[in-house]
Design an enzyme around this catalytic site. Structure first.
Site, PDB file in Angstrom:
ATOM      1  N   HIS A 159      21.138  66.866  47.984  1.00 45.39           N
ATOM      2  CA  HIS A 159      19.906  66.098  48.216  1.00 45.39           C
ATOM      3  C   HIS A 159      19.661  65.934  49.720  1.00 45.39           C
ATOM      4  O   HIS A 159      18.530  66.040  50.194  1.00 45.39           O
ATOM      5  CB  HIS A 159      20.018  64.697  47.593  1.00 45.39           C
ATOM      6  CG  HIS A 159      20.199  64.675  46.112  1.00 45.39           C
ATOM      7  ND1 HIS A 159      21.357  64.252  45.511  1.00 45.39           N
ATOM      8  CD2 HIS A 159      19.359  65.012  45.096  1.00 45.39           C
ATOM      9  CE1 HIS A 159      21.224  64.313  44.194  1.00 45.39           C
ATOM     10  NE2 HIS A 159      20.031  64.782  43.917  1.00 45.39           N
TER      11      HIS A 159
ATOM     12  N   GLN B 253      17.286  75.167  45.117  1.00 42.13           N
ATOM     13  CA  GLN B 253      17.421  76.434  44.384  1.00 42.13           C
ATOM     14  C   GLN B 253      18.395  76.291  43.212  1.00 42.13           C
ATOM     15  O   GLN B 253      18.413  77.088  42.303  1.00 42.13           O
ATOM     16  CB  GLN B 253      17.899  77.516  45.374  1.00 42.13           C
ATOM     17  CG  GLN B 253      18.084  78.894  44.805  1.00 42.13           C
ATOM     18  CD  GLN B 253      16.770  79.502  44.304  1.00 42.13           C
ATOM     19  OE1 GLN B 253      15.713  79.212  44.844  1.00 42.13           O
ATOM     20  NE2 GLN B 253      16.864  80.311  43.265  1.00 42.13           N
ATOM     21  N   LYS B 254      19.200  75.223  43.253  1.00 47.91           N
ATOM     22  CA  LYS B 254      20.144  74.990  42.157  1.00 47.91           C
ATOM     23  C   LYS B 254      19.394  74.904  40.827  1.00 47.91           C
ATOM     24  O   LYS B 254      19.861  75.397  39.816  1.00 47.91           O
ATOM     25  CB  LYS B 254      20.909  73.702  42.411  1.00 47.91           C
ATOM     26  CG  LYS B 254      21.667  73.233  41.211  1.00 47.91           C
ATOM     27  CD  LYS B 254      22.900  72.493  41.591  1.00 47.91           C
ATOM     28  CE  LYS B 254      23.603  72.042  40.352  1.00 47.91           C
ATOM     29  NZ  LYS B 254      22.797  71.016  39.648  1.00 47.91           N
ATOM     30  N   ASP B 255      18.218  74.276  40.866  1.00 47.41           N
ATOM     31  CA  ASP B 255      17.382  74.186  39.662  1.00 47.41           C
ATOM     32  C   ASP B 255      16.282  75.248  39.779  1.00 47.41           C
ATOM     33  O   ASP B 255      15.105  74.926  39.954  1.00 47.41           O
ATOM     34  CB  ASP B 255      16.805  72.778  39.537  1.00 47.41           C
ATOM     35  CG  ASP B 255      17.897  71.739  39.385  1.00 47.41           C
ATOM     36  OD1 ASP B 255      18.325  71.478  38.261  1.00 47.41           O
ATOM     37  OD2 ASP B 255      18.370  71.203  40.418  1.00 47.41           O
TER      38      ASP B 255
HETATM   39  P1  AMP Z   1      18.208  65.672  40.900  1.00 40.10           P
HETATM   40  O1  AMP Z   1      18.455  64.358  41.556  1.00 40.10           O
HETATM   41  O2  AMP Z   1      19.420  66.247  40.229  1.00 40.10           O
HETATM   42  O3  AMP Z   1      16.979  65.684  40.038  1.00 40.10           O
HETATM   43  O4  AMP Z   1      17.897  66.690  42.069  1.00 40.10           O
HETATM   44  C1  AMP Z   1      16.881  66.430  42.998  1.00 40.10           C
HETATM   45  C2  AMP Z   1      16.653  67.658  43.826  1.00 40.10           C
HETATM   46  O5  AMP Z   1      17.860  68.004  44.502  1.00 40.10           O
HETATM   47  C3  AMP Z   1      16.266  68.887  42.987  1.00 40.10           C
HETATM   48  O6  AMP Z   1      15.249  69.605  43.672  1.00 40.10           O
HETATM   49  C4  AMP Z   1      17.536  69.662  42.925  1.00 40.10           C
HETATM   50  O7  AMP Z   1      17.338  71.048  42.759  1.00 40.10           O
HETATM   51  C5  AMP Z   1      18.137  69.367  44.286  1.00 40.10           C
HETATM   52  N1  AMP Z   1      19.576  69.611  44.272  1.00 40.10           N
HETATM   53  C6  AMP Z   1      20.475  69.101  43.410  1.00 40.10           C
HETATM   54  N2  AMP Z   1      21.708  69.609  43.656  1.00 40.10           N
HETATM   55  C7  AMP Z   1      21.564  70.464  44.690  1.00 40.10           C
HETATM   56  C8  AMP Z   1      22.456  71.304  45.410  1.00 40.10           C
HETATM   57  N3  AMP Z   1      23.752  71.370  45.112  1.00 40.10           N
HETATM   58  N4  AMP Z   1      21.971  72.045  46.430  1.00 40.10           N
HETATM   59  C9  AMP Z   1      20.637  71.991  46.737  1.00 40.10           C
HETATM   60  N5  AMP Z   1      19.741  71.218  46.096  1.00 40.10           N
HETATM   61  C10 AMP Z   1      20.193  70.468  45.091  1.00 40.10           C
END
Ligand code: AMP
Length: 285
Positions: free
Chosen positions: A37, A149-151
């Site tokens: 994040h 890019q993870k998602d």
């Molecule tokens: P989340 O809180 O899991 O919904 O993620 C919020 C944002 O952070 C989303 O755009 C995810 O793709 C990104 N994100 C989560 N984990 C990673 C990671 N390991 N590397 C890069 N971006 C991430």
């Protein structure tokens, strides 16, 4: 750093920023923040004048048997991290604020891109994502929104509906941040026991193997998927949800890789569902 909890507060904040000619960057998150994040925040800070991070565990994107109530929530710690990272405002609404009684409008991306990969196992997930991201972009009046890019499938979905609905916000993709072990950082990693955490390294290892094979000249999709599957099966704690390979960003099936492709996996380690991916054949984003 301002803490914004109501729609009115974020709208006032965005209006003021817009009126003074600032470029507004939005980083949508569900909190329990980690280096992944913070990497998005770093990109946003470099490209925008004002950075708004939303922390909202969006009920609409969770299925009935998923981990909505169990999802980690640690707002105070998250705010400390964001303050240090130089964020201008955190938007942290309640579910009632975002979806008040009588709420009935949803954004649905209809097409294969929401029916493959995580769309198969998580029906309604991308409808929830598209709805909340649309609302957040509007509320923040974001010029740019940053996604990991993870998602990878989420990136495709968000790019598609922002284009289709003519939403004037650039979608910026940020590379996957990993632990030194290779494990992709995720809010859900905290649920892994030490033994499971070690086992979870099998995800990135299997993708690495496939990438190496691809670089050595194996461009056959079935063969690469099989390689990944066999590698994952070596780990007794790993239960495969899917091992998939599609063109990227089109997410169309392919046999012989002749254009950028997404090799994506979803694997359960114990009760924790983890995803990871790698792009083969260049980075189209
Ligand atoms: P989340 O809180 O899991 O919904 O993620 C919020 C944002 O952070 C989303 O755009 C995810 O793709 C990104 N994100 C989560 N984990 C990673 C990671 N390991 N590397 C890069 N971006 C991430």
């Amino acid at each position: 750093m301002e803490i914004l909890r109501t729609l009115e507060q974020i709208q006032t904040f965005s209006k003021k920023s817009k009126e003074s000619g600032k470029i507004i960057g939005l980083v949508p998150t569900m909190g329990a923040l980690h280096e992944g994040h913070l990497s998005l925040v770093e990109y946003a800070r470099r490209q925008c004048d004002v950075v708004i991070v939303s922390i909202f565990v969006n009920p609409v994107q969770f299925g009935p048997n998923e981990d909505y109530t169990m999802y980690p929530r640690c707002f105070a710690q998250d705010c400390e991290k964001l303050q240090l990272a130089g964020v201008d405002a955190v938007f942290h609404p309640t579910a009632q604020e975002m979806y008040p009684n009588g709420y009935c409008t949803y954004v649905m991306v209809d097409g294969e891109i929401t029916h493959t990969l995580c769309g198969t196992q998580r029906p309604g997930h991308f409808r929830g994502v598209a709805t909340v991201v649309t609302k957040l972009i509007h509320l923040a009046q974001a010029d740019k929104a940053f996604f990991g890019q993870k998602d990878a499938q989420q990136v495709v979905v968000v790019r598609t509906f922002t284009k289709d609905l003519n939403i004037p916000c650039s979608i910026i993709t940020v590379p996957i941040v990993r632990e030194t072990s290779g494990l992709a950082r995720s809010s859900r990693n905290r649920y892994l026991s030490p033994v499971e955490r070690k086992a979870a390294c099998i995800l990135s290892q299997s993708l690495r193997q496939a990438k190496d094979a691809y670089i050595r000249g194996n461009h056959n999709a079935d063969s690469l998927k099989q390689l990944v599957t066999q590698h994952l099966q070596k780990e007794p704690l790993a239960l495969i949800d899917y091992v998939s390979l599609y063109t990227y960003p089109g997410l169309e099936p392919i046999q012989i890789i002749s254009e950028p492709c997404l090799l994506a996996i979803a694997v359960r380690i114990g009760t924790v569902r983890l995803i990871d991916n790698v792009i083969l054949g260049g980075d189209p984003l």
